[in-house]
Design an enzyme around this catalytic site. Sequence first.
Site, PDB file in Angstrom:
ATOM      1  N   HIS A  77       0.858  -1.185   0.000  1.00  0.00           N
ATOM      2  CA  HIS A  77       0.000   0.000   0.000  1.00  0.00           C
ATOM      3  C   HIS A  77       0.898   1.240   0.000  1.00  0.00           C
ATOM      4  CE1 HIS A  77       1.107  -0.676   4.176  1.00  0.00           C
ATOM      5  NE2 HIS A  77       0.745   0.551   4.485  1.00  0.00           N
ATOM      6  N   ASP A  85       0.431   8.875   9.514  1.00  0.00           N
ATOM      7  CA  ASP A  85       1.366   8.910   8.379  1.00  0.00           C
ATOM      8  C   ASP A  85       2.059  10.265   8.336  1.00  0.00           C
ATOM      9  OD1 ASP A  85       0.544   6.416   7.727  1.00  0.00           O
ATOM     10  OD2 ASP A  85      -0.535   6.964   5.896  1.00  0.00           O
ATOM     11  N   LYS A 278      -2.418  -8.495   9.483  1.00  0.00           N
ATOM     12  CA  LYS A 278      -2.895  -7.464  10.404  1.00  0.00           C
ATOM     13  C   LYS A 278      -4.364  -7.171  10.134  1.00  0.00           C
ATOM     14  CE  LYS A 278      -1.597  -2.724  11.353  1.00  0.00           C
ATOM     15  NZ  LYS A 278      -0.456  -1.831  11.311  1.00  0.00           N
ATOM     16  N   HIS A 283     -13.536  -0.176  16.291  1.00  0.00           N
ATOM     17  CA  HIS A 283     -14.308  -0.306  17.528  1.00  0.00           C
ATOM     18  C   HIS A 283     -15.456   0.687  17.630  1.00  0.00           C
ATOM     19  CE1 HIS A 283     -12.100   3.274  18.818  1.00  0.00           C
ATOM     20  NE2 HIS A 283     -11.002   2.681  18.377  1.00  0.00           N
ATOM     21  N   GLU A 366      -0.773  -4.929  18.483  1.00  0.00           N
ATOM     22  CA  GLU A 366      -0.033  -3.665  18.539  1.00  0.00           C
ATOM     23  C   GLU A 366      -0.985  -2.592  19.008  1.00  0.00           C
ATOM     24  OE1 GLU A 366      -0.137  -2.127  13.969  1.00  0.00           O
ATOM     25  OE2 GLU A 366       1.036  -3.924  14.341  1.00  0.00           O
ATOM     26  N   ASN A 367      -0.439  -1.474  19.471  1.00  0.00           N
ATOM     27  CA  ASN A 367      -1.285  -0.365  19.887  1.00  0.00           C
ATOM     28  C   ASN A 367      -1.744   0.415  18.655  1.00  0.00           C
ATOM     29  OD1 ASN A 367       1.634   0.016  20.067  1.00  0.00           O
ATOM     30  ND2 ASN A 367       1.227   2.152  20.563  1.00  0.00           N
ATOM     31  N   LEU A 369      -2.776   3.677  18.710  1.00  0.00           N
ATOM     32  CA  LEU A 369      -2.382   5.077  18.821  1.00  0.00           C
ATOM     33  C   LEU A 369      -1.108   5.167  19.666  1.00  0.00           C
ATOM     34  CD1 LEU A 369      -5.945   6.453  19.653  1.00  0.00           C
ATOM     35  CD2 LEU A 369      -4.779   6.603  17.438  1.00  0.00           C
ATOM     36  N   ARG A 402       5.402   3.684  18.035  1.00  0.00           N
ATOM     37  CA  ARG A 402       6.468   3.355  17.138  1.00  0.00           C
ATOM     38  C   ARG A 402       7.722   3.996  17.629  1.00  0.00           C
ATOM     39  NH1 ARG A 402       6.096   2.667  11.845  1.00  0.00           N
ATOM     40  NH2 ARG A 402       3.853   2.963  11.844  1.00  0.00           N
TER      41      ARG A 402
END
Length: 433
Positions: A77, A85, A278, A283, A366-367, A369, A402
């Site tokens: 992608h 991003d 992934k 939610h 993974e988180n 945010l 990250r």
Amino acid sequence: MLPLNVVSVEGEVVDADELVAHLRLLKAAGVDGVMVDCWWGNVEARAPQEYNWTGYRRLFHIVREHKLKLQVVMSFHACGGNVGDDVSIPLPDWVTEIGKSNPDIYFTDREGRRNTECLSWGIDKERVLQGRTAVEVYFDFMRSFRVEFDAYFEDGIISEIEVGLGACGELRYASYAANHGWKYPGIGEFQCYDRYLQKNLRRAAEARGHAMWARSPDNAGHYNSEPNTTRFFCDGGDYDSYYGRFFLNWYSQVLLDHADRVLMLARLAFEGSAIAVKVSGIHWWYKTASHAAELTAGFYNPCNRDGYSPIAQVLKKHGAALNFTCVELRTMDQHEVFPEALADPEGLVWQVLNAAWDAGIQVASENALPCYDRDGFNKTLENAKPRNDPDGRHLFGFTYLRLCSTLFEGPNFKEFERFVKRMHGEAVLDLQA
């Protein structure tokens, strides 16, 4: 996760000295390894099957020198236009050239807007990419990577390959794109208006004996609608009619078929290696009957149907693990900030993790945010190792989003070190910092 642009399109490791300093700190803190995106748009940028792995060779050498493992994402992608991003990495030049004359290679919404972030699943088997189908292009890229980095596979440095299957590298439609004006908690829009998916829908409707169903819903609102303002997603809405169930079944089956096709080839390319997929944690609107935001993303998961077990079964078929997001979010926090979103991240995590565990596949997470506080870390720990699970089931891995300079500021890194210790099962005094 390493920075999105850790390898430049020119094949250089960006800010290599700073990266080395950070890797030393991570290794000392007990981190097992790092995750890196292998961008299709960087590697096969200029021409079909001309792969430039130079930057990744340099990066992997640095990682190996620090005795860290690698999770590598096959990122089919583009980067840019989504939450988080901070760089722009488009699809390969030769692909965007094809897209100029044939924009139907991209996911398309009801207004005819193209999303150039990733290719439509409608061209998985169409020879529109200079004589190759989309899945052949993905396979050739993966096979080239496997051959190029054979030594890293053989010595176990590359511990897992995550296969990008859609928007943001996640198995989902590009239904809530910020560059199309979407804002949280909008329900998003169906992305099946390119001519290839429309042809597929026509075939499905005719096979069912209802040619008039060869259309997408015209009453499903817009990117930022709420479910109860649309006739399709409202309680008792068309989503649960005969036509609605036919359409949603078809739409979600396209997602499952895409995962099945690409994972079959990934298993071929990476035989004997761990692979993962992934899945995004959508939610918002989870506490409504229709689960509208999940439906537009391709997860057929209204309150009267389990939309995640079929995904888990496809992953099981190919021996793939499931990597799920949003494990750090608390439902109460979401309710305080956005009560109107009727979100339930904890309910969603519970459903998805159990669907995967019931299918007998491994689950990592993974988180969703950035997270620097103890509360977020503790929530992740709760989900990683559920205390009262009678079968002792737990996550087999967690990837932190990250690596950035903020992680090393003030008390942030101390909290992170503490979190790593607890994830590894070490006793840590729970004193307030």
